[in-house]
Enzyme design. Sequence first.
Site, PDB file in Angstrom:
ATOM      1  N   ASP A 229       0.834  -1.201   0.000  1.00 28.09           N
ATOM      2  CA  ASP A 229       0.000   0.000   0.000  1.00 28.09           C
ATOM      3  C   ASP A 229       0.873   1.257   0.000  1.00 28.09           C
ATOM      4  O   ASP A 229       2.087   1.178   0.192  1.00 28.09           O
ATOM      5  CB  ASP A 229      -0.944   0.013   1.224  1.00 28.09           C
ATOM      6  CG  ASP A 229      -0.243  -0.337   2.539  1.00 28.09           C
ATOM      7  OD1 ASP A 229       1.003  -0.331   2.573  1.00 28.09           O
ATOM      8  OD2 ASP A 229      -0.942  -0.600   3.531  1.00 28.09           O
TER       9      ASP A 229
ATOM     10  N   ASN B 266      -7.150  -2.723  14.618  1.00 24.52           N
ATOM     11  CA  ASN B 266      -8.575  -2.903  14.270  1.00 24.52           C
ATOM     12  C   ASN B 266      -8.767  -4.031  13.263  1.00 24.52           C
ATOM     13  O   ASN B 266      -9.840  -4.182  12.696  1.00 24.52           O
ATOM     14  CB  ASN B 266      -9.154  -1.595  13.711  1.00 24.52           C
ATOM     15  CG  ASN B 266      -8.506  -1.188  12.391  1.00 24.52           C
ATOM     16  OD1 ASN B 266      -7.546  -1.820  11.942  1.00 24.52           O
ATOM     17  ND2 ASN B 266      -9.013  -0.146  11.767  1.00 24.52           N
TER      18      ASN B 266
ATOM     19  N   HIS C 159      -7.061  -4.379  10.377  1.00 25.08           N
ATOM     20  CA  HIS C 159      -6.792  -4.084   8.973  1.00 25.08           C
ATOM     21  C   HIS C 159      -5.542  -4.813   8.502  1.00 25.08           C
ATOM     22  O   HIS C 159      -4.626  -5.100   9.274  1.00 25.08           O
ATOM     23  CB  HIS C 159      -6.743  -2.574   8.682  1.00 25.08           C
ATOM     24  CG  HIS C 159      -5.523  -1.841   9.128  1.00 25.08           C
ATOM     25  ND1 HIS C 159      -5.585  -0.661   9.825  1.00 25.08           N
ATOM     26  CD2 HIS C 159      -4.199  -2.080   8.948  1.00 25.08           C
ATOM     27  CE1 HIS C 159      -4.359  -0.226  10.056  1.00 25.08           C
ATOM     28  NE2 HIS C 159      -3.494  -1.078   9.536  1.00 25.08           N
TER      29      HIS C 159
ATOM     30  N   GLU D  23      -9.523  -1.773   5.614  1.00 20.87           N
ATOM     31  CA  GLU D  23     -10.102  -1.453   6.907  1.00 20.87           C
ATOM     32  C   GLU D  23     -11.355  -2.304   7.163  1.00 20.87           C
ATOM     33  O   GLU D  23     -11.882  -2.921   6.225  1.00 20.87           O
ATOM     34  CB  GLU D  23     -10.481   0.042   6.928  1.00 20.87           C
ATOM     35  CG  GLU D  23      -9.293   0.992   6.774  1.00 20.87           C
ATOM     36  CD  GLU D  23      -8.472   1.157   8.057  1.00 20.87           C
ATOM     37  OE1 GLU D  23      -8.520   0.280   8.942  1.00 20.87           O
ATOM     38  OE2 GLU D  23      -7.769   2.170   8.161  1.00 20.87           O
TER      39      GLU D  23
HETATM   40  C1  GLP Z   1      -0.195   0.085   8.659  1.00 18.10           C
HETATM   41  C2  GLP Z   1       0.101  -0.569   7.335  1.00 18.10           C
HETATM   42  C3  GLP Z   1       0.088  -2.043   7.489  1.00 18.10           C
HETATM   43  C4  GLP Z   1       0.743  -2.419   8.798  1.00 18.10           C
HETATM   44  C5  GLP Z   1      -0.113  -1.988   9.939  1.00 18.10           C
HETATM   45  C6  GLP Z   1       0.478  -2.231  11.317  1.00 18.10           C
HETATM   46  O1  GLP Z   1      -0.767   1.251   8.651  1.00 18.10           O
HETATM   47  N1  GLP Z   1      -0.702  -0.159   6.220  1.00 18.10           N
HETATM   48  O2  GLP Z   1       0.726  -2.639   6.390  1.00 18.10           O
HETATM   49  O3  GLP Z   1       0.891  -3.813   8.866  1.00 18.10           O
HETATM   50  O4  GLP Z   1      -0.512  -0.653   9.788  1.00 18.10           O
HETATM   51  O5  GLP Z   1       1.486  -1.321  11.596  1.00 18.10           O
HETATM   52  P1  GLP Z   1       2.490  -1.458  12.831  1.00 18.10           P
HETATM   53  O6  GLP Z   1       3.410  -2.554  12.480  1.00 18.10           O
HETATM   54  O7  GLP Z   1       3.177  -0.125  12.914  1.00 18.10           O
HETATM   55  O8  GLP Z   1       1.678  -1.764  14.028  1.00 18.10           O
END
Ligand code: GLP
Length: 245
Positions: free
Chosen positions: A67, A136, A138, A143
Amino acid sequence: MRIILAQSTAEANEAVASIVYDKLQGLLNPVIGLATGRTMEPVYKILVQKVRARPLNLKQSFFFMLDEYVGLPKNHVSSFKSYIDQHVRLPLGLSEDHFAFPSVHVKDFDESAQNYERAIRESSGIDLQLLGVGQNGHVGFNEPGSSKNSRTRLVKLSPSTLVANRPSFQITENLPAEAISMGIGTIMEAKELVMLATGKNKADVIKYLVNHHNDDKCPVTYLKSHAHFVLVLDPEAASKINLNI
Ligand code: GLP
């Protein structure tokens, strides 16, 4: 879903880095899907150390991003492209030709999303998709409410994601409200999925994942239908699940 329960966060990070290293070593044309986020930073650090210690021929390797934010200036320090440059591309000494990102500096986001889908299709397909998970549920930026068959598209970030990702931005900056993300359907086509969850702030979503299937309130639960889905947990992320499952 296969769960690897590590004895420590370091062991969980090491396990995921080893899976990626082995895939890069074992395939002639490895195609790896990369995730961003704080969880993945130590994994990429270990991966780089491994490649330095035991060099690989990465000439035929290719990487797709899950993404990218929409609305940030090009090369913004908090863009996922900058993240991957900093943590993966530059330390591995790879040129930009080895990486594909959804194009976000465009007028037509649908066209950009379709082009990205085509690029994935025209590669030999993603051999290994690395994933983190949002609190959450995602995945990428799919989402809650995302459909199981969703494809790469423009998505709106949920209020809780904006809060969770706030630390990656300057205090004075507004967070982007949108992104282009691979869809759940796109992710499910990868040959293998490896998800890493570490830390106590992931314990609730991991408990939910273990106890629910195909629940659109928590998109990560869709991934349990994948034939090769490996979930790597550290003790804190696993702290609310029944270890005898
Ligand atoms: C993000 C990304 C995801 C990631 C997730 C968890 O915003 N789009 O690819 O896996 O949130 O992030 P973190 O590893 O900082 O908890």
